[in-house]
Scaffold this active site. Sequence first.
Site, mmCIF file in Angstrom:
data_model
loop_
_atom_site.group_PDB
_atom_site.id
_atom_site.type_symbol
_atom_site.label_atom_id
_atom_site.label_comp_id
_atom_site.label_asym_id
_atom_site.label_seq_id
_atom_site.Cartn_x
_atom_site.Cartn_y
_atom_site.Cartn_z
ATOM 1 N N ASN A 29 0.809 -1.212 0.000
ATOM 2 C CA ASN A 29 0.000 0.000 0.000
ATOM 3 C C ASN A 29 0.848 1.271 0.000
ATOM 4 O O ASN A 29 0.442 2.295 -0.550
ATOM 5 C CB ASN A 29 -0.949 -0.004 1.201
ATOM 6 C CG ASN A 29 -2.017 -1.073 1.075
ATOM 7 O OD1 ASN A 29 -2.304 -1.547 -0.018
ATOM 8 N ND2 ASN A 29 -2.615 -1.472 2.193
ATOM 9 N N ARG A 61 -6.468 -0.918 -9.110
ATOM 10 C CA ARG A 61 -7.051 0.110 -8.247
ATOM 11 C C ARG A 61 -6.044 1.189 -7.871
ATOM 12 O O ARG A 61 -6.405 2.355 -7.719
ATOM 13 C CB ARG A 61 -7.634 -0.527 -6.980
ATOM 14 C CG ARG A 61 -8.330 0.512 -6.131
ATOM 15 C CD ARG A 61 -9.290 -0.024 -5.120
ATOM 16 N NE ARG A 61 -9.964 1.099 -4.466
ATOM 17 C CZ ARG A 61 -11.027 1.716 -4.932
ATOM 18 N NH1 ARG A 61 -11.557 1.318 -6.060
ATOM 19 N NH2 ARG A 61 -11.571 2.731 -4.290
ATOM 20 N N ASP A 119 -9.804 -5.569 -5.700
ATOM 21 C CA ASP A 119 -10.549 -6.606 -4.991
ATOM 22 C C ASP A 119 -12.050 -6.462 -5.194
ATOM 23 O O ASP A 119 -12.582 -5.354 -5.275
ATOM 24 C CB ASP A 119 -10.276 -6.520 -3.482
ATOM 25 C CG ASP A 119 -8.866 -6.959 -3.145
ATOM 26 O OD1 ASP A 119 -8.346 -7.821 -3.860
ATOM 27 O OD2 ASP A 119 -8.304 -6.434 -2.178
ATOM 28 N N MET A 138 -15.666 -1.483 7.458
ATOM 29 C CA MET A 138 -15.250 -0.551 6.417
ATOM 30 C C MET A 138 -15.514 -1.050 4.998
ATOM 31 O O MET A 138 -15.557 -0.257 4.057
ATOM 32 C CB MET A 138 -13.764 -0.220 6.599
ATOM 33 C CG MET A 138 -13.500 0.499 7.924
ATOM 34 S SD MET A 138 -11.761 0.759 8.306
ATOM 35 C CE MET A 138 -11.292 1.948 7.053
#
EC number: 2.5.1.7
Length: 434
Positions: free
Chosen positions: A23, A97, A121, A341
């Site tokens: 990330n 993404r 995802d 989330m």
Amino acid sequence: MASFIIEGGHKLHGDIYPQGAKNEVLQIICASLLTSEEITVHNIPDILDVNNLIQLIRRIGVKVEKKGVDTYSFKAENVDLEYLASDDFLKKCSSLRGSVMLIGPLVTRFGRAVISKPGGDKIGRRRLDTHLLGIQKLGAKFEYNDADGMCELTASKLKGCYMLLDEASVTGTANIVMAATLAEGITTIYNAACEPYLQQLCKMLNRMGAKISGIASNLLTIEGVDKLKGTEHTVLPDMIEVGSFIGMAAMTGSEITIKNVSYENLGIIPDSFKRLGIELEQIGDDIFVPAQDGYEIDTFIDGSIMTIADAPWPGLTPDLLSVMLVIATQAKGSVLIHQKMFESRLFFVDKLIDMGAQIILCDPHRAVVNGHNKQIQLRGGNMTSPDIRAGIALLIAAMSAKGVSRIHNIEQIDRGYQNIEDRLNAIGARITRI
């Protein structure tokens, strides 16, 4: 489509090193577009999502050089702005993404960004509103073509402002921060994400000449500058992989040492595993996980069932809830896993139920796990990985199960874990890729 064949029941033993944080790397690579000077980045993992983003910015015109096993340099001196509107660019964005974080750097430096709805995802809706609204508040004009899902943002010059984000989105905050570094005036971002990877991005941008204050808090102030310069950056170890290795040790009753974890940046993660009854010991910057015959889930002070839920940093990262759910299947006691989330991320539990786990899926966000206390071993199964984190959770389950398991669609695991079978086999696992 590749698959893993896993022979379960083998203990692990030895040292394992976490890879660079996926990330963080995706943010850092996108940030290289903010300057025409060279950015050198160390500890880049060799994983699918990162490699695809590197190939994408190569096509944009960024000069990319591999300078070591995990070291790359990026120089965005001659960017091909015409390619940004091509069908090839939009197609590649739609499958990655991380490409959404190209918007901020492109708009602020070149005045225009075009991007299609990004992939990634399949874990429910993942809105881009925070990204787009934040950059619009800086003065960008936004147009959306519903027919092909294409977004276009244009601006002659972004201007700083105050904004309160509707959610503490990590990638959204990163995008807005990158855009604000070259904007005119001062930008204040409240309810900003403050994950260690976002802190790393801000620190790197400051070394490049940006003026960002409030790092590690949810209130960031960015004073725009005219130009950014090159720098050198080292990526943190991946906290999600650290947590995954802890889970593997617990489920298989193994003794392992996870090396160079950057413990100070793990936040609440070690204590969250301890709440599941797992013993951990910090030794310098390593984590030692001793072999345990069993582990017992803690309860709240009044004796009620433990709830483990995700939350924005410094809360528990949602990326580890799948791992913790699997660990709980062999614990003593019960726990409610609450995935707040993201929706649909718990739908992989039907595979665990087929393996013998006792799980009640309450809704797309909540599952109750009744642990076996290692009295009943999971049995091998045939399953498919729906996303990165579910994939690694299923792999952990298979490593602890009785018999042989097969996991299909392991390209999802490859998106986030580097050579995972080779690294695990080196410490005792039995995993074959076919």
